[in-house]
Design an enzyme around this catalytic site. Structure first.
Site, PDB file in Angstrom:
ATOM      1  CG  HIS A 175     -56.599  59.320  -8.249  1.00  5.93           C
ATOM      2  ND1 HIS A 175     -56.234  58.511  -9.304  1.00  5.93           N
ATOM      3  CD2 HIS A 175     -56.975  60.509  -8.802  1.00  5.93           C
ATOM      4  CE1 HIS A 175     -56.380  59.165 -10.438  1.00  5.93           C
ATOM      5  NE2 HIS A 175     -56.821  60.394 -10.166  1.00  5.93           N
TER       6      HIS A 175
ATOM      7  CB  CYS B 221     -56.308  63.722 -10.525  1.00  8.53           C
ATOM      8  SG  CYS B 221     -58.031  64.081 -10.168  1.00  8.53           S
TER       9      CYS B 221
END
Length: 481
Positions: A401, A417
């Site tokens: 992301h 992440c």
């Protein structure tokens, strides 16, 4: 002499006349007595005394027997003493039907014959045939074998279902259990059904009503139905509306073929009770159309329903795309058709919150996502980040992301992440490259992802897709940014 003889003669004749009259009278009396003794005198009743299974549809009657015999009084009582009917001096007694089922009655009849001064009272006790009791409610559902079982507290004679649902009747040896097998029915429907029946002696019983519901049809939701531009690693998942009766054979009912008719090989497995997953061996062929089909009735649920319409769908794959993340260099490489098309600097997990390693695939994508920790407010590690752009989940809570809150790409900085540079929502570094947006446009669901500590010594970019894939049905909680 002559006169005296005549007188004696007259007297003798009178005596004979009297004697004759007396003899006649005596004979008459004897005849009357014999007639009275020999002529029947009594009552005939229906039902007869001691009848145990009287037919309640028939009238109760009492008939006097013998010349001059008449009914003086009659009374019919139930077992609890309730008088059903009573009469005095009827010419003929007949109580019209019906009587109650399964009741004990007492019929008391007095008859008399006046000319012989005879009188007699007779009592006839009888019980009407009992009505069997059906166990359970009138609303029934077909069992998985398309049957309904009726259980009675005593044997039943003939039993006949009448209605729109075709039912074959199969009694057991005791005739207290009847299995009704249905055929040619509509799934998910309710059929009003009348049951006509008799006692074992052939006495018709009042019919009763059942409402028989058929099982709902099995439905199947396929995750890849109509999908386009898929990556080569996205497994096929068929989610059924209920567990199947023959789980181990479910995969054999499905045909998976390429557009040129080639059968796809892979592994079938269950995720939970209702989701069947197919993972293609070595992935789907890129830039292909894949067709999935199954015949009507191929899947039968535990409730007895089945898949009514045939399963017939297709989806298409895009080019052969792969994503590689290298933790030692904090870089990510996008490979298409065996060629590297772009390399990015990224920020993966910090030592305390490392990024997972292994072979995965993108299973969910969101243009913008709110991400929050599993820790609750006030607990260590709690956070909520809104407007996280271009989120692409590849394993559990881990995702690619954009990260607009820092610009330190090329070093670990996340909670696990893979952070990428983005211009979306970025006000501090407006000239930052849109790496996250590019990857979002280039990639798609099912694109293979490999995360490793360092690039392999071999130049091969092949991912071991034959490894078992983990369940990734959706985002259980938002990932750590």
């Amino acid at each position: 002499m002559n006169r005296s003889a005549n007188v004696r003669s007259i007297r003798s004749g009178s005596g004979r006349v009297v004697a004759g009259i007396l003899a006649v009278a005596v004979m008459a009396l004897v005849t009357v007595e014999l007639h009275a003794r020999l002529t029947p005198f009594g009552i005939v009743t229906y039902p007869a005394n001691g009848t145990a299974m009287a037919d309640p549809r028939l009238a109760v009657t009492a008939e006097p027997v013998g010349v001059g015999t008449r009914i003086a009084a009659v009374e019919l009582r139930e077992d609890d003493g309730t008088v059903v009917t009573a009469a005095r001096e009827p010419e003929r007694f007949e109580f019209p039907p019906p009587l109650a089922f399964g009741k004990h009655y007492t019929l008391t009849v007095t008859v008399e014959r006046i000319w012989s001064n005879e009188k007699r009272t007779e009592v006839a006790e009888f019980t009407t045939v009992g009505m069997p009791t059906l166990e359970g409610p009138p609303d029934r559902s077909l069992a998985p074998d398309a049957s309904v079982t009726l259980v009675f507290d005593q044997p039943v004679g003939k039993l006949e279902p009448v209605g729109g649902l075709k039912l074959a009747v199969q009694p057991d040896e005791t005739r207290t259990v009847f299995r009704l097998h249905a055929s040619d029915y509509t799934q998910g429907s309710t059929y009003p059904t009348q049951i006509r029946w008799e006692t074992t002696t052939g006495v018709p019983l009042p019919p009763f009503e059942l409402r028989i519901s058929t099982p709902p049809p099995v439905s199947a939701d396929v995750n890849l139905r109509g999908a386009e531009n898929l990556g080569t690693a996205m497994p096929l998942q068929i989610t059924f509306s209920e567990p199947l009766a023959e789980r181990e054979n479910a995969g054999r009912q499905v045909r998976i073929q390429t557009q040129d008719g080639k059968e796809m090989t892979g592994k079938w497995g269950w995720i939970g009770k209702t989701r069947l997953q197919f993972t293609p061996l070595n992935g789907w062929p890129p830039s292909s159309v894949i067709r999935v089909s199954a015949e009507p009735g191929a899947f039968r649920g535990v409730q007895g329903g089945y898949l009514e319409p045939p399963l017939d769908l297709s989806f298409s794959t895009g080019t052969d795309r792969k994503i590689f993340v290298y933790l030692d260099t904090q870089t990510m490489t996008a490979v298409e058709n065996g060629q590297t098309v772009r390399t990015f600097k990224v920020s993966t997990g910090k030592p305390q919150t490392p990024t997972v390693t292994g072979s995965f695939y993108i299973y969910a994508r969101f243009p913008t996502k709110t991400m929050k920790s599993r820790a609750k407010k006030g607990e260590k590690g709690h956070y909520i980040v809104e407007n996280v752009p271009y989120a692409q989940y590849f394993y559990s809570d881990y995702a690619f992301h954009g990260a607009w809150w820092h610009n330190g790409f090329g070093r670990p900085a996340s909670h696990g992440c893979v952070n990428m540079s983005t211009q979306k929502h970025n006000v501090r570094w407006p000239k930052a490259p849109e790496d996250a947006g590019w990857l979002y446009q280039w990639a798609s669901l099912g694109v293979p992802v490999t995360v490793m500590h360092s690039p392999p010594s071999s130049t091969s970019t092949r991912i071991a897709l034959e490894e078992p894939q983990r369940d990734r049905p959706g985002v259980r909680s938002s990932p750590s940014p």
